[in-house]
Scaffold this motif. Structure first.
Motif, PDB file in Angstrom:
ATOM      1  N   LYS A 234     -14.929  48.049   0.656  1.00  0.00           N
ATOM      2  CA  LYS A 234     -14.258  46.690   1.216  1.00  0.00           C
ATOM      3  C   LYS A 234     -15.277  45.634   1.042  1.00  0.00           C
ATOM      4  CE  LYS A 234     -11.607  48.830   5.039  1.00  0.00           C
ATOM      5  NZ  LYS A 234     -11.535  48.773   6.498  1.00  0.00           N
ATOM      6  N   ASN A 240     -12.015  43.001   5.291  1.00  0.00           N
ATOM      7  CA  ASN A 240     -12.545  42.935   6.779  1.00  0.00           C
ATOM      8  C   ASN A 240     -13.082  44.460   7.020  1.00  0.00           C
ATOM      9  OD1 ASN A 240     -13.258  42.695   9.354  1.00  0.00           O
ATOM     10  ND2 ASN A 240     -11.174  42.058   9.941  1.00  0.00           N
ATOM     11  N   GLU A 243     -12.255  46.034  10.498  1.00  0.00           N
ATOM     12  CA  GLU A 243     -10.756  46.482  10.772  1.00  0.00           C
ATOM     13  C   GLU A 243     -10.042  47.769  10.002  1.00  0.00           C
ATOM     14  OE1 GLU A 243      -7.865  47.219  12.389  1.00  0.00           O
ATOM     15  OE2 GLU A 243      -7.983  45.020  12.942  1.00  0.00           O
ATOM     16  N   GLN A 248      -5.054  47.062   4.453  1.00  0.00           N
ATOM     17  CA  GLN A 248      -5.619  45.829   3.873  1.00  0.00           C
ATOM     18  C   GLN A 248      -5.321  45.711   2.513  1.00  0.00           C
ATOM     19  OE1 GLN A 248      -9.284  44.196   5.597  1.00  0.00           O
ATOM     20  NE2 GLN A 248      -9.463  45.974   6.746  1.00  0.00           N
TER      21      GLN A 248
END
Length: 560
Positions: A234, A240, A243, A248
């Motif tokens: 990530k 993020n 999260e 995502q």
């Protein structure tokens, strides 16, 4: 280089064995001695020119150096022997221990006469070395297989450690997570994977690579590394990390083995943690031209006629991963010229072509396919390429652009060529607009090519093949010799290496225009296209089976 001196024993041996002719040897020596190929070995030059195989060169080198020649297809590697040297050492020396011959270590080498390498290997392993010669392609494949096996062993050992040694994943596992992420990316690029799947399970973690359209189980890292591995990916993709409850998307660009690789990252919250999918695009990979993609000469000529139209709508259809984008870019490369203004709107820009004006979609900034397409029309385009028709608004603007004097190319997700017409209707495009604007539709799939080194012949009877829909049988054919996969080290024991396209091309005509206006079904439009001369994907695939390019089972797997 003196040509007589350049021949040495290798060239003479290949001529004596009948593998090459004296004229081919002269050509290869001149090719080797050219300024651009000054450092090329004679054997590499002969193979590159197609005058002989690397097996021929290996046999001749073995004869020259007085060492044993063998192939690895029928040789069982001794894992304990292979583990005596690391992957970096194996690649540096072009060598791999195969097993033991008495008290000596049997080592496959690209250059058995390299005394320094043999001496270094003796010191590293503690054994006297017995070098043998194998074909370069087999040795390279075996080294990579040994590297993957070694990585799996290391991960298994790490998994056996007590959880108490890793109480805080975020701190103690930061470095292992970085190493694991790098290993996954390096290995996937070297394997030619298009996608990587990182999948958490209850007490395990699975990593799979999609190679030539098929998923392969590659490694099982310790599941304790999953949270920190996901966080590492990530961070790389500017996502993020806090999260974890919603999907995502992100992207990044990396350098892997001197290759520039664009990576699209998607995460999905699953029962046992976040699943991560990486889509890889190697910018430095060789561009595939239309002539190499699998178009038959007849279909290629018809498609070129569509490309020569001054205006109209050309659609490339198929599911995700069917090679639509590659066909689009190959088409644009043929259309690209100084007298044409070609503008594209894409998400993402997968290939960068000199001479094209390429626009990257950016929804966060308000730049969608539809808004980008409107802007393109104000910039005097001759040819427009829309990466994908995703909604009614984009479809309408594309069709209207084709009706107002532009050649428009795009992709659509449908199962066959005829389905594109009904799909446009489902998206709200009036039948009269589709009938007037559409020039043609290419539907395609990708099938795996049989490995040329290990494919084996197999004879089918007429009765067996008559039961196969679309197989081209001649009237007098009672038995047909086809090929099927076997598996060798060069294809990673799969029997397949690389992929090629199977296609059907629907050219819009008066009959199809009438059926479109009458809201007829996909089946009726397809039947009319076949009656007008369209070769279906199924039949095109079966023709390639008969040509020995792929297997019957592969075509039946891909095309229902």
């Amino acid at each position: 280089m003196d040509l007589k001196q350049g021949r040495n024993l290798l060239g003479d041996r290949l001529v004596e064995s009948g593998a090459i002719t004296p004229e081919q040897l002269e050509d290869a020596l001149q090719y080797q001695d050219s300024e651009i190929n000054g450092n090329m070995l004679l054997g590499d030059a002969l193979v590159k020119l197609g005058y002989c195989t690397d097996e021929d060169v290996a046999r001749a080198l073995a004869h020259r150096d007085g060492v044993q020649y063998l192939t690895l297809d029928s040789f069982r590697l001794d894992d304990s022997a292979a583990s005596l040297i690391g992957t970096a050492t194996a690649r540096r020396y072009g060598a791999l221990p195969l097993g033991f011959s008495g008290s000596r270590l049997l080592v496959a080498m690209k250059n058995p006469s390299d005394i320094i390498a043999v001496d270094d290997l003796r010191i590293l392993t503690g054994y006297d070395i017995l070098p043998v010669m194998v074909p370069d392609s087999e040795l390279d494949a075996a080294i990579e297989r040994a590297a993957r096996s070694s990585a799996d062993v290391e991960q298994s050992e790490e998994e056996e450690r007590s959880e108490e040694t890793m109480p805080v994943l975020e701190e103690t596992n930061e470095k292992p997570a970085v190493q694991l992420a790098n290993q996954i990316l390096n290995q996937s690029v070297r394997a030619g994977a298009s996608d990587v799947h990182i999948e958490p399970r209850e007490k395990s973690l699975r990593v799979r690579f999609r190679i030539d359209g098929v998923l392969h189980d590659v490694m099982h890292p310790p599941w304790q590394l999953h949270p920190s591995l996901v966080s590492r990916i990530k961070v790389m993709a500017n996502m993020n990390i806090a999260e974890r409850r919603i999907p995502q998307d992100g992207r990044t660009t990396l350098r892997v083995d001197n290759n520039t690789v664009d990576i699209r990252v998607a995460t999905l919250p699953a029962a046992h943690g976040e699943k991560v999918t990486l889509r890889l695009l190697d910018r430095t990979s060789r561009f595939i031209a239309l002539e190499e993609s699998g178009f038959s000469p007849e279909v290629m000529e018809k498609y070129r006629e569509l490309m020569r139209l001054p205006y109209g709508f050309i659609l490339i259809t198929g599911p995700t991963g069917s090679g639509k984008t590659t066909t689009l870019y190959a088409t644009l490369s043929l259309l690209n010229s100084v007298d044409r203004n070609i503008i594209t709107v894409e998400d993402p820009i997968e290939y960068r072509l000199d001479g094209l004006n390429q626009i990257q979609v950016n929804p966060k900034a308000g730049l969608t396919f539809a808004t980008g397409l409107r802007s393109i029309l104000r910039n005097d385009p001759d040819i427009i390429m829309v990466g994908e028709i995703r909604d009614r608004e984009t479809a309408r603007i594309a069709v209207e652009s084709a009706l107002t004097g532009h050649l428009v190319l795009s992709t659509l997700h449908t199962n066959d060529a005829a389905g594109a017409i009904t799909r446009l209707g489902d998206m709200g495009i009036e039948p009269f607009m589709t009938a007037s604007s559409l020039a043609g539709v290419v539907a395609q799939r990708l099938v795996r090519k049989l490995c040329p080194h290990c494919r084996e012949p197999y004879e089918y009877t007429r009765r067996e093949l008559e039961a196969v829909d679309g197989f081209p049988l001649e009237d007098n054919e009672e038995k047909v010799a086809l090929f099927r996969p076997r598996g060798c080290v060069r294809c990673n024991k799969t029997g397949y290496k690389g992929r090629l396209g199977v296609y059907e091309l629907l050219v819009n005509c008066e009959t199809i225009q009438r059926l479109t206006l009458e809201h007829r079904s996909t089946r009726e439009i397809n039947d009319a296209a076949v009656a007008a001369g369209m070769v279906t994907m199924r039949r095109d695939g079966m023709i390639k089976v008969k040509q020995g390019l792929t297997s019957l089972e592969e075509v039946m797997r891909v095309i229902v």
